[in-house]
Structures are given as structure tokens and as C-alpha cells.
Scaffold this active site. Structure first.
Site, PDB file in Angstrom:
ATOM      1  N   LYS A 121       9.816  25.412  57.999  1.00 30.62           N
ATOM      2  CA  LYS A 121      10.343  25.808  56.219  1.00 30.62           C
ATOM      3  C   LYS A 121       9.539  27.654  55.328  1.00 30.62           C
ATOM      4  O   LYS A 121      10.159  28.005  54.783  1.00 30.62           O
ATOM      5  CB  LYS A 121       9.271  24.880  55.438  1.00 30.62           C
ATOM      6  CG  LYS A 121       9.379  23.477  55.272  1.00 30.62           C
ATOM      7  CD  LYS A 121      11.197  23.473  55.436  1.00 30.62           C
ATOM      8  CE  LYS A 121      11.638  21.892  55.195  1.00 30.62           C
ATOM      9  NZ  LYS A 121      11.189  20.504  56.123  1.00 30.62           N
TER      10      LYS A 121
HETATM   11  C1  LIG Z   1      11.926  19.606  56.502  1.00 28.58           C
HETATM   12  C2  LIG Z   1      11.638  19.445  58.247  1.00 28.58           C
HETATM   13  C3  LIG Z   1      12.327  18.714  59.005  1.00 28.58           C
HETATM   14  C4  LIG Z   1      13.904  18.419  59.155  1.00 28.58           C
HETATM   15  O1  LIG Z   1      14.464  19.918  58.334  1.00 28.58           O
HETATM   16  P1  LIG Z   1      15.622  19.428  57.947  1.00 28.58           P
HETATM   17  O2  LIG Z   1      16.388  20.771  57.437  1.00 28.58           O
HETATM   18  O3  LIG Z   1      15.494  18.939  56.179  1.00 28.58           O
HETATM   19  O4  LIG Z   1      16.830  18.580  58.154  1.00 28.58           O
HETATM   20  C5  LIG Z   1      11.919  18.570  60.318  1.00 28.58           C
HETATM   21  N1  LIG Z   1      10.827  19.139  60.569  1.00 28.58           N
HETATM   22  C6  LIG Z   1      10.050  19.024  59.906  1.00 28.58           C
HETATM   23  C7  LIG Z   1       8.051  19.125  60.454  1.00 28.58           C
HETATM   24  C8  LIG Z   1      10.129  19.655  58.832  1.00 28.58           C
HETATM   25  O5  LIG Z   1       9.404  19.870  57.828  1.00 28.58           O
END
Ligand SMILES: *Cc1c(COP(=O)(O)O)cnc(C)c1O
Length: 485
Positions: free
Chosen positions: A108
Site C-alpha cells: 500500500k
Molecule cells: C491490500 C492487500 C492485498 C490485496 O490488495 P487489493 O488491492 O485489495 O486486491 C494483498 N496483500 C496485502 C498484504 C495487502 O495489504
């Protein structure tokens, strides 16, 4: 640059407004109007750095002054612990794209280090104030808090589902500093939090009570969150070419651990921009609503919400799927609106055969149970001395069982140390109470470095302890907003 709502082609906003608003007023998501006309020239990117490639991609989506955009990108990615930003690691069966070298050790950060700068650019010359509301399944929350901490003209409130994030994730959020930031646990799951936040965005009465302050979103419904994620697909491809693993033009596969469908949608957009992609593989945990959808064409969230060892993917309503369906239906806003109404009313919808065929052509899918996830972490450690976090392990397991042609990249979305109870359990078969002891033991055994931001966490003061019912989120926001700044 113009953005349209997926539910009404007549709602058109310029990029700055779409960015600040987050969600369209009709509940739809913003998509770039002429995405089909935008193309990248990969050959020109071969000798470029991460930030240079990011600049070339992002200027397709935003009309900011070019020098200012460049500076924003450079500032954002200087916060990563490696200048490569998202390095590739080669294993036996796939290349791992490490997306977790940012300030909070989750993928993120790639978007959320940049989003606050984009928002600041959009706010320039106004006295507008923005209140960022964020629902998190664990990682978005911390990354957004860190990104928006003490940023002028912004405040941020994060809601996370109590008991449904990892202990480290919770501690990261509860120790958050910054005068403009608040964190609150809700009794419910991620879908409850995300749905409530979306309803609050559309609540005009509530908006009036905030006066000059406007709601916005740091979730992947915001185009400012989604677009920076397109970049690393392209960077990974260029790296493979530079390292002579593929030739320019070869098609490759990406396997993506998926929850809200933001990350994998960014991959789909990269493909639309001209990146040679064979399959995008959507990997889920036992909350496998997307697997069922991609194999049958029926999206049905009427099922039990399961708590897994990959909590950031514990999601049953994948918001960004709406953007994909909008694109696959050739921008048929009325059709998308009716699907989303079905979803709201009955918790499910069925897409037509034409769309199902397109989905199956472009996407693979699979899922992993907790046991399979844990076994994969152990196996990859033992065979290759590479430590996977549980989310990446879900994707790795799914990758192994697909018959993928050509080179494959697995997206690695978090540091294993964010989920050290599950990872230590898988690799060492121990389940100590204390997360920090586990971190140490995992380090002693694997010698994989612990990210600084996680190591320091044990000595930080707890600053946030609010817990509320999901029905009380609107009330909470009004009270919290008065105390911020
Ligand atoms: C948010 C997240 C995901 C999923 O990503 P999306 O964009 O919601 O599909 C997968 N792995 C981790 C560690 C995350 O923080």
C-alpha cells in the site's frame, strides 16, 4: 483529463476533482474517459529509473504541472529503503516482485506515499480542507496514516475491524502519531467498514455539518491510489528485459494476491496501456468470492466471512471489480448500475456470457486455504531460503497450480514480519504469545532483516484505543473531526 462515473457516463469530473472526491456522488467509481487511446512506448523506458517511469505513466492520468508532479514522485519514493523501489527476486518457478520496502512494509505504501502529494497539488491555491476516511483490512490504514500525518489541509480517520487484523498491523495503527490523525476499531468486518464509509461519503446531511471540509478516500476506490500501482507492473517488465530474462514484446504473467481488486486492476490497466501480459491471475484465500466469480460469472457475497492468516485479503465485496466490468462492457453505465443494484439488494449478480468469456481469456484464478498457505511458506523457505508473507504465499501456491506459459511474476505484498505469528508458526513451528519475541526468533533463524519501522514498534506509545459499533461511525466522525488539529 476527464473521469467518468462507472454508473453514469454523464457524470464527468476533471482529474483534480476526481482525486479529491474519491468516490462519485452516485456511488460509482471514477475511470479515465479515453483510457483506450493512451499507450506507452516500452522501448523508451528501458534506461529509465523507477521515478522516471512513474512520471511517464502518471502524466497520462493527471494534468498537474510536470515539474511539480516530478518532485512529488521523487519525494514519495525517497521514503523507500531501496532506490529500485520494487526489486525483483528470482526464484525457481517465478520472479517475486517485492512491493514492501516502503515506510510501513506493505505494498500500500507504493500508492500511499504519493497520494498525499497528489492531493496537496490538487488543493493548491484553495482553502479547501479534506477529511480522509479510510476503511482498512490492515495495511491501507497504517500506510495512509503515515502518508497523511501532519499534511496541511488534511485530516484522516481510519476504521479497522477489531480482532481481524494482525497484532503487528494493529499496533502499527494504534501507535500512530500526528495531530490530524485518528484511528478507531469497529465491531464488524472489513466489508462492514468499507460499506459504512461509502455510505458516509454519499450522506449529504453529514457533509453539510462539516462545512468547508470535504470527505475523500485513501482506499483503492480513489484514482490517486490506483494509478501509482500501474507503475510497478511496467517496471517489473522492464527489469526482466534488462536482465535478459525476456525479450521486449514477450508476454508475461502476473499472479496477484487479491482482496479489493485494486492491485490486479492496476495490472489490467498496465495491459491496456500496452504492456504485453498473457494472464493476470487472481489469487484469493478461503474468502474465494472472486475465484467463484471468475469461473462462473456469478458474484455472490452471501457466504460466511472467514478469518484467515492472510487478513488483508479477508474481503467479500471487491470494489474495483466494478471498474473492470465497466471496461469489459464497453462503458455500459446502465448495465453496471443494474449489477451494483443487484449486489446491494440481493448480495449477488450475474454477468452476461460475453463478459464471462472476456474474463476467462484474460484472467486466471485460484485460492489457498490457511494450511496450504502455511505449507507454502515452509516449503519455499526450506527449498529456496526465501521467506514469503502469508499473502504472497497464497499467490505462490496459486501460481504453482496454474499452467502458465512463459515467465511469471508473483507480486509480494507485505514483509513477512508484519505477520510473524503465522510465518514463525509455518517455518519454526512455534507460536509464542509475544510478537516481538517471535520476530527475533524468526530473524535468528532466517537472517532476513527486520524492517526498521517494525523493530521500533515495541517501544512506541499506544495513542488510539477507541472501539465503536459500526452503526456509530457517522457520529464518531462528527465528534472526532472537532478534536483533530
Ligand atoms: C491490500 C492487500 C492485498 C490485496 O490488495 P487489493 O488491492 O485489495 O486486491 C494483498 N496483500 C496485502 C498484504 C495487502 O495489504
Amino acid at each position: 483529463m476527464k473521469y467518468r462515473s462507472t454508473r453514469d457516463n454523464n457524470i464527468i469530473k476533471d482529474d483534480k476533482i476526481a482525486l479529491l472526491q474519491g468516490l462519485s456522488e452516485d456511488g460509482g467509481l471514477f475511470v479515465l474517459e479515453n483510457l483506450d487511446d493512451k499507450k506507452i512506448n516500452l522501448e523508451n523506458l528501458i534506461d529509465k529509473s523507477y521515478t522516471e517511469i512513474a512520471f511517464k505513466i502518471l502524466k497520462l492520468f493527471f494534468s498537474f504541472d510536470e515539474d511539480k508532479l516530478k518532485t512529488a514522485i521523487e519525494k514519495a519514493y525517497s521514503k523507500f529503503s531501496t532506490s529500485k523501489v520494487t526489486p525483483l527476486v528470482e526464484l525457481k518457478n517465478a520472479h517475486i516482485l517485492e512491493l514492501f520496502h516502503g515506510p510501513t512494509s506493505a505494498f500500500k505504501d507504493v500508492a500511499l506515499t504519493l497520494l498525499p502529494y497528489l492531493i496537496q497539488l490538487a488543493l493548491e491555491g484553495t482553502n479547501q480542507e479534506i477529511l480522509i476516511l479510510t476503511a482498512t483490512s490492515g495495511d491501507t490504514g497504517k500506510a495512509a496514516l503515515e502518508g497523511f500525518k501532519d499534511v496541511k489541509q488534511t485530516e484522516i480517520i481510519v476504521f479497522y475491524p477489531k480482532g481481524k487484523v494482525s497484532k503487528i498491523q494493529e499496533l502499527q495503527m494504534r501507535t500512530q502519531e500526528g495531530k490530524n490523525a485518528k484511528v478507531c476499531a469497529i465491531e464488524g468486518n472489513f466489508d462492514d467498514a468499507q460499506t459504512a464509509v461509502k455510505n458516509i461519503f454519499l450522506d449529504e446531511e453529514l457533509q453539510k455539518k462539516l462545512g468547508n471540509k470535504k470527505f475523500s478516500s485513501a482506499n483503492s476506490i480513489n484514482i490517486g491510489r490506483l494509478t501509482p500501482q500501474i507503475v510497478y507492473y511496467i517496471v517489473a517488465y522492464i527489469d526482466l528485459v534488462k536482465n535478459k530474462k525476456i525479450s521486449l514484446g514477450d508476454k508475461i504473467n502476473f499472479v496477484v494476491p487479491t482482496g479489493n481488486f485494486g492491485d490486479i486492476l492496476a495490472g489490467y490497466y498496465a495491459k491496456k496501456l500496452g504492456l504485453p501480459i498473457n494472464k493476470l491471475v487472481c489469487a484469493s484465500n478461503k474468502n474465494n468470492v472472486l475465484y467463484d466469480f471468475l469461473t462462473t460469472g456469478t458474484y455472490d457475497r452471501n457466504r460466511e466471512f472467514l478469518k484467515t492468516i492472510s487478513p488483508s485479503m479477508d474481503i467479500l465485496i471487491s470494489s474495483n471489480l466494478e471498474r473492470l466490468l465497466y471496461d469489459l462492457s464497453d462503458s455500459d453505465d446502465k448495465y453496471i448500475k443494474s449489477l451494483m443494484e443487484d449486489l446491494k439488494k440481493n448480495g449477488k449478480y450475474q454477468v452476461n456470457n460475453e463478459i464471462l468469456t472476456k474474463l476467462k481469456e484474460q484472467f486466471g484464478s485460484g485460492y489457498a486455504s490457511d494450511k496450504e498457505t502455511s505449507d507454502t511458506i515452509k516449503k519455499v523457505w526450506e527449498e529456496e531460503k526465501y521467506l514469503l508473507d502469508p499473502h504472497t504465499a497464497v499467490a505462490y501456491k496459486v501460481m504453482l497450480e496454474q499452467n502458465l506459459e512463459g515467465t511469471t511474476v508473483v507480486l509480494s505484498t507485505a514483509s513477512p514480519y508484519k505477520f510473524c505469528t503465522s510465518v514463525a508458526n509455518a517455518v519454526l513451528n512455534i507460536e509464542d504469545e509475544d510478537e516481538f519475541k517471535l520476530m527475533e526468533k524468526l530473524y535468528e533463524f532466517t537472517k532476513v532483516a527486520i524492517p526498521e519501522n517494525l523493530k521500533n514498534l515495541s517501544s512506541k506509545e499506544i495513542r488510539h484505543s477507541d472501539v465503536i459499533k459500526k452503526e456509530d461511525m457517522a457520529k464518531y466522525i462528527l465528534e472526532a473531526e472537532k478534536c483533530l488539529k
